[in-house]
Design an enzyme around this catalytic site. Structure first.
Site, mmCIF file in Angstrom:
data_model
loop_
_atom_site.group_PDB
_atom_site.id
_atom_site.type_symbol
_atom_site.label_atom_id
_atom_site.label_comp_id
_atom_site.label_asym_id
_atom_site.label_seq_id
_atom_site.Cartn_x
_atom_site.Cartn_y
_atom_site.Cartn_z
ATOM 1 N N TYR A 59 0.829 -1.207 0.000
ATOM 2 C CA TYR A 59 0.000 0.000 0.000
ATOM 3 C C TYR A 59 0.859 1.251 0.000
ATOM 4 O O TYR A 59 1.793 1.388 0.786
ATOM 5 C CB TYR A 59 -0.931 0.029 1.218
ATOM 6 C CG TYR A 59 -1.759 1.294 1.293
ATOM 7 C CD1 TYR A 59 -2.744 1.547 0.347
ATOM 8 C CD2 TYR A 59 -1.536 2.259 2.276
ATOM 9 C CE1 TYR A 59 -3.496 2.711 0.387
ATOM 10 C CE2 TYR A 59 -2.278 3.428 2.333
ATOM 11 C CZ TYR A 59 -3.261 3.647 1.382
ATOM 12 O OH TYR A 59 -3.983 4.803 1.399
ATOM 13 N N HIS A 89 -5.675 15.607 -4.503
ATOM 14 C CA HIS A 89 -5.918 15.896 -3.091
ATOM 15 C C HIS A 89 -5.794 17.387 -2.765
ATOM 16 O O HIS A 89 -6.281 17.817 -1.725
ATOM 17 C CB HIS A 89 -4.948 15.099 -2.216
ATOM 18 C CG HIS A 89 -5.316 13.648 -2.076
ATOM 19 N ND1 HIS A 89 -5.713 12.877 -3.146
ATOM 20 C CD2 HIS A 89 -5.346 12.820 -0.999
ATOM 21 C CE1 HIS A 89 -5.954 11.651 -2.739
ATOM 22 N NE2 HIS A 89 -5.756 11.589 -1.431
ATOM 23 N N ASN A 261 -0.061 12.628 4.800
ATOM 24 C CA ASN A 261 -0.781 11.808 5.764
ATOM 25 C C ASN A 261 -0.385 12.145 7.197
ATOM 26 O O ASN A 261 0.256 11.355 7.883
ATOM 27 C CB ASN A 261 -0.510 10.330 5.485
ATOM 28 C CG ASN A 261 -1.791 9.522 5.446
ATOM 29 O OD1 ASN A 261 -2.684 9.756 6.245
ATOM 30 N ND2 ASN A 261 -1.875 8.584 4.522
ATOM 31 N N TYR A 347 -19.950 37.240 41.511
ATOM 32 C CA TYR A 347 -19.152 36.090 41.087
ATOM 33 C C TYR A 347 -18.088 36.454 40.051
ATOM 34 O O TYR A 347 -16.999 35.878 40.038
ATOM 35 C CB TYR A 347 -20.047 35.012 40.485
ATOM 36 C CG TYR A 347 -20.923 34.277 41.478
ATOM 37 C CD1 TYR A 347 -20.915 34.581 42.835
ATOM 38 C CD2 TYR A 347 -21.771 33.258 41.046
ATOM 39 C CE1 TYR A 347 -21.721 33.908 43.728
ATOM 40 C CE2 TYR A 347 -22.582 32.572 41.922
ATOM 41 C CZ TYR A 347 -22.563 32.900 43.267
ATOM 42 O OH TYR A 347 -23.369 32.228 44.142
ATOM 43 N N ARG A 350 -15.322 37.747 42.332
ATOM 44 C CA ARG A 350 -14.866 36.843 43.376
ATOM 45 C C ARG A 350 -14.344 35.515 42.818
ATOM 46 O O ARG A 350 -13.422 34.908 43.364
ATOM 47 C CB ARG A 350 -16.039 36.581 44.335
ATOM 48 C CG ARG A 350 -15.631 35.932 45.625
ATOM 49 C CD ARG A 350 -16.788 35.603 46.556
ATOM 50 N NE ARG A 350 -18.089 36.118 46.185
ATOM 51 C CZ ARG A 350 -19.233 35.522 46.536
ATOM 52 N NH1 ARG A 350 -19.208 34.404 47.238
ATOM 53 N NH2 ARG A 350 -20.393 36.050 46.201
ATOM 54 N N PHE A 395 -3.113 8.427 11.966
ATOM 55 C CA PHE A 395 -3.425 9.722 11.353
ATOM 56 C C PHE A 395 -4.740 10.304 11.842
ATOM 57 O O PHE A 395 -5.061 11.450 11.532
ATOM 58 C CB PHE A 395 -3.502 9.562 9.827
ATOM 59 C CG PHE A 395 -4.361 8.397 9.407
ATOM 60 C CD1 PHE A 395 -5.734 8.438 9.540
ATOM 61 C CD2 PHE A 395 -3.776 7.250 8.897
ATOM 62 C CE1 PHE A 395 -6.532 7.361 9.180
ATOM 63 C CE2 PHE A 395 -4.566 6.161 8.530
ATOM 64 C CZ PHE A 395 -5.945 6.222 8.670
ATOM 65 N N GLU A 481 -13.273 5.670 4.663
ATOM 66 C CA GLU A 481 -12.965 6.590 5.757
ATOM 67 C C GLU A 481 -14.296 7.001 6.384
ATOM 68 O O GLU A 481 -14.804 8.103 6.166
ATOM 69 C CB GLU A 481 -12.175 7.781 5.216
ATOM 70 C CG GLU A 481 -10.858 7.328 4.597
ATOM 71 C CD GLU A 481 -10.135 8.411 3.812
ATOM 72 O OE1 GLU A 481 -10.582 9.574 3.856
ATOM 73 O OE2 GLU A 481 -9.134 8.085 3.158
#
Length: 570
Positions: A59, A89, A261, A347, A350, A395, A481
């Site tokens: 791969y 991409h 990646n 508040y 304080r 990743f 994915e």
């Protein structure tokens, strides 16, 4: 092209520190590649070359990617495979992200390449270092990353520039000539090379201010957040590489994945936000102390023995800052007697150490995650020490995405309590003797009435930005994915949140400084007086109404400079 930055950072397999990333991203430091790490890259690359020659599919080396990983790619098409991966991409859209983010992202990816676990060639690491050294900032668009399989589209935009394709921002002086081609976009590349560029606002022509009218910050440190505001033009990456004497990179097997990646984009923004928030939380402690003082509140609730009953470290630090800031105040001493009718403060006064301290502890957790991520070598597949090449899921951006969202929640709450303190100083019924809206002539003048509107609108936006991005997931890549982190989106909204908090604290500073002036002849504490005087170095004191937006912008600049935090140095 002139190399940027005189400082050099040695990059090898050793994890980087946050301050080193900031030095390259914001300070323009250059990089030097460690020779021992380069030798390791050559050794590991030999293993990838062996796998590339093997008939067995591996791969990322000899197959397609993602949902197309089952296809074996013949050797004569593998350069095309890498090129196609990057081109396809680099599919981002929207406004280009800030140059400091791109530079930090490039540095973080470079360190991962130098780890020896990605299988890239030496020349690939050198090419990425060349972009950093020559001030070449690829155009990376805001949208495109889902934060799983890394920040694919943003990192692909950087890899595209390495190939001599796409658009970049540069520090080339030719980009500012009237006949220069390209599109005007925000960048700060010239900020690295031209020390005169200190005013983040362009002049009327849209060019950077280089003259004496640019309002130099004198002794105040340069404002790192000004990075991202200096105008520059885009130009084709091929032209920028040629001008710098760099050759376009032809990617070999495995290198397309190795360049894209990783979680480097979201981590870059986390590290920059952490750097900002250290400054802003110190400022928040100081503004809270100034507001307590101006509102005739008590400092007894910040006593160390009371804080020790709830031993959160962030709370202890914030309370200590407030005690330091209020020490020796004539204003505080004026109402400490038995004749003071108030039992306890609201508040927002304080409980400031409790809220700010919780934000500090959240920041500490985020730093722990960031340190672990800085020590990581994220790629898929990775090359292990024994030579195996294995697929993995490192990743996925969940660890980073979670803390990015957590910080956005803390930022919104710190801003919210600051806005409440500001509102009390402007309300004649709750400000204990201050004029309505701190106006010079109430009715004729509105004072800081609308400045509080700006605070309120910003706080409302911060509450929306506090909605987590990391709980969302949209499946992609044909369900390969099927769960993503949205960490990049969490990082983008945190950057906007940090800007919003800066504005809110600047307005509280303006308001508290004027309120302290109006308590005269009583003198504030030494630290709060110094903070007021620092405001006065940029903004005039009480008087008739004037245009407030420039005053707010001037104090925002001061906050970002880190000058106020120096007043609390221990």
């Amino acid at each position: 092209m002139t190399r940027i930055g005189q400082e050099r950072l040695l990059v090898g397999a050793t994890p980087l520190r946050r301050d080193q990333v900031v030095a390259v991203a914001r300070g323009g430091a250059g990089v030097t590649l460690e020779e021992a790490a380069l030798d390791r890259l050559r050794e590991v690359r030999g293993r990838i070359d062996e796998l590339a020659e093997s008939p067995k599919p591996v791969y990322g080396v000899s197959t397609g990617f993602g949902a197309l990983a089952l296809r074996h790619i013949p050797a004569d098409r593998r350069i095309d495979l890498q090129r196609s991966l990057i081109r396809s991409h680099a599919a981002g859209a929207g406004t280009p992200v800030e140059p400091e983010v791109v530079r930090a992202m490039m540095l973080l990816r470079l360190r991962t390449l130098m780890s020896g676990h990605t299988g890239v060639r030496v020349e690939t690491a050198q090419a990425l270092a060349g972009l950093l050294d020559n001030g070449i900032v690829p155009v990376v668009h805001e949208y495109g990353s889902l934060g799983c399989s890394g920040d694919l589209a943003p990192l692909a935009a950087v890899a595209l520039a390495l190939m001599g394709e796409g658009e970049v921002l540069t520090d080339s002086a030719a980009a500012y000539s009237d006949d220069a081609p390209g599109q005007l976009l925000p960048t700060a590349a010239r900020l690295f090379t031209d020390p005169d560029l200190r005013d983040p606002r362009p002049d009327d022509s849209g060019r950077p201010r280089t003259d004496a009218a640019a309002r130099p910050l004198a002794e105040i440190p340069p404002i790192p957040e000004a990075i991202g505001w200096q105008p520059a033009y885009t130009r084709p990456a091929a032209e920028a590489l040629a001008a710098a004497g760099l050759e376009p990179l032809v990617l070999a097997e495995k290198e397309g994945l190795a360049l894209t990646n990783g979680t480097d984009g979201m981590l870059a923004m986390l590290l920059l936000a952490i750097d900002d928030l250290h400054t802003l939380l110190d400022v928040a402690d100081l503004t809270a102390a100034m507001s307590v003082e101006a509102l005739l509140g008590t400092d007894r609730v910040f006593a160390a023995d009371l804080q020790a009953l709830r031993p959160h470290p962030g709370q202890a630090r914030s309370a200590s800052h407030m005690r330091t800031a209020l020490a020796g105040s004539e204003i505080m001493a004026s109402h400490r007697g038995d004749d003071c009718p108030r039992v306890q403060d609201a508040y927002s006064l304080r409980c400031a150490p409790q809220v700010h301290g919780a934000a500090r502890d959240t920041l500490a957790h985020a730093e722990l995650v960031a340190e672990r991520e800085l020590a990581s070598a994220i790629d898929n597949p990775v090359v292990l020490d024994d030579g195996r090449v294995e697929s993995n899921g490192n990743f996925h951006g969940a660890p980073v995405g979670y803390v990015l969202d957590f910080l956005a929640i803390a930022v919104a709450d710190v801003a919210s309590i600051a806005e409440r303190r500001t509102d009390r100083m402007l309300d004649v019924h709750r400000s204990h003797g201050l004029p309505p809206f701190l106006a010079d002539d109430p009715g004729v003048d509105s004072g800081y009435m609308i400045a509080q509107y700006t605070q309120a609108g910003t706080v409302s936006e911060l509450k929306r930005l506090a909605v987590p991005a990391s709980v969302d997931s949209i499946p992609s890549s044909a369900m390969q994915e099927d769960h993503v982190s949205m960490g990049w989106s969490a990082a983008r909204k945190l950057r906007r949140a940090v800007d919003g908090l800066t504005t809110v604290l600047a307005i509280e500073l303006l308001t508290a400084a004027r309120a302290l002036d109006l308590r005269a002849p009583l003198e504030p504490a030494a630290v709060t007086a110094a903070a007021r005087d620092l405001v006065r170095s940029r903004v005039a004191g009480p008087g008739p109404d004037r245009h407030l937006a420039p005053d707010i912008a001037a104090v925002v600049e001061l906050v970002r400079s880190g000058a106020f935090g120096m007043l609390l140095a221990e």
